[in-house]
Design an enzyme around this catalytic site. Structure first.
Site: not given
Ligand code: NAD
Length: 257
Positions: A150, A163
């Site tokens: 991130s 986070y």
């Molecule tokens: P999301 O919440 O839509 O998806 C995350 C997925 O991880 C979900 O399917 C959830 O069930 C799964 N998950 C959660 N805990 C888990 C566990 N203990 N074991 C296995 N699976 C688990 O999130 P997203 O926005 O798609 O984010 C995905 C990645 O991108 C993450 O690493 C997040 O930190 C990173 N990220 C997202 C953003 C954003 O703006 N969306 C920004 C920076 C980084």
């Protein structure tokens, strides 16, 4: 021939959001997939990722996995080995947020975020690298790891100390694995998304934080999961040929300003 034809990939967090987009993109490019998540429910709605991609003719399986659990993380990698005979790509996408500043964060909240976001990456990468080390090199490499970090692993994540700290760890562990295992034919890179619109509710879409993200993003839109999937695809493919330990920003210019 797709860009991942003949490759096998294990993707955590593949049920929703960015992980789901990565799974779809990798499948379209010819990879065989094992999806690992705590749930099959799609946060943004729609068919479970495995069913959705299998219906389109892709070779995709699902394994229920909590990445913070040592036995489950190892079982997911073992299932990839049993199914494919070889694991070429691990994508560590699974993560959670907490949405609280230092003084309001309980120890159990801190521990849970660290367990999923950082220990989960450690456990999955450790199991995958142990397997990859036993594999003969193909196209000079034994395997690739793509971590989803991130921009908040590099700059403060306002009011979410657990986070942001966990993501700083992901940026670090990416470099550590890269350096320690480069000589063994394993590469490890990360993608650092900026603000990506997924199915997340709560803090992720509160007007206060949407306004903050919009103001911080020079490009005239926020990110889409497919934007991150394109960068993950590059890092997972043979086109990424002399790069390891890198953390690619996909943030619409957030960190350039
Ligand atoms: P999301 O919440 O839509 O998806 C995350 C997925 O991880 C979900 O399917 C959830 O069930 C799964 N998950 C959660 N805990 C888990 C566990 N203990 N074991 C296995 N699976 C688990 O999130 P997203 O926005 O798609 O984010 C995905 C990645 O991108 C993450 O690493 C997040 O930190 C990173 N990220 C997202 C953003 C954003 O703006 N969306 C920004 C920076 C980084």
């Amino acid at each position: 021939m797709g860009r991942l034809s003949g490759k096998t990939a294990l993707i955590t967090g593949a049920s929703s959001g960015i992980g789901r987009a990565i799974a779809a993109r990798f499948a379209e490019e010819g990879a065989r997939l094992l999806l690992a998540d705590v749930t099959e429910t799609v946060r943004e709605g729609g068919e479970p990722t495995q069913e959705w991609l299998a219906k389109r003719g892709h070779d995709v399986a699902f394994v229920a996995t909590d990445v913070s659990d040592e036995a489950q993380a190892e079982q997911a990698v073992e299932q990839a080995r049993a199914r494919f005979g070889r694991l070429d790509i691990l994508v560590n996408d699974a993560a959670i947020g907490n949405g609280k500043p230092l003084t309001e964060t309980s120890l159990s909240e801190w521990n849970r975020v660290m367990a999923v976001n950082l220990t989960g990456v450690f456990l999955m990468a450790r199991a995958a690298v142990r397997l990859m080390l036993t594999q003969p090199p193909q196209d000079e490499l034994r395997g690739r790891i793509v971590n989803i970090s991130s921009q908040h692993g590099m700059i403060a994540c306002p009011e979410d100390i657990a986070y942001g700290t966990s993501k700083a760890g992901v940026v670090y562990i990416t470099r550590q694995i890269a350096v320690d295992y480069a000589g063994h034919g394993i590469v490890c890179n990360a993608v650092a998304p900026g603000k990506i619109l997924t199915g997340k509710t709560g803090r992720a879409v509160e007007p206060r934080w949407m306004d903050y993200s919009t103001a911080r993003t020079p490009m005239p839109r926020l990110g889409r999961p497919a934007d991150v999937a394109s960068a993950a695809l590059f890092l997972a493919s043979d086109e990424c040929s002399f790069m390891t330990g890198e953390n690619i920003l996909v943030d619409g210019g957030w960190m350039a300003g």
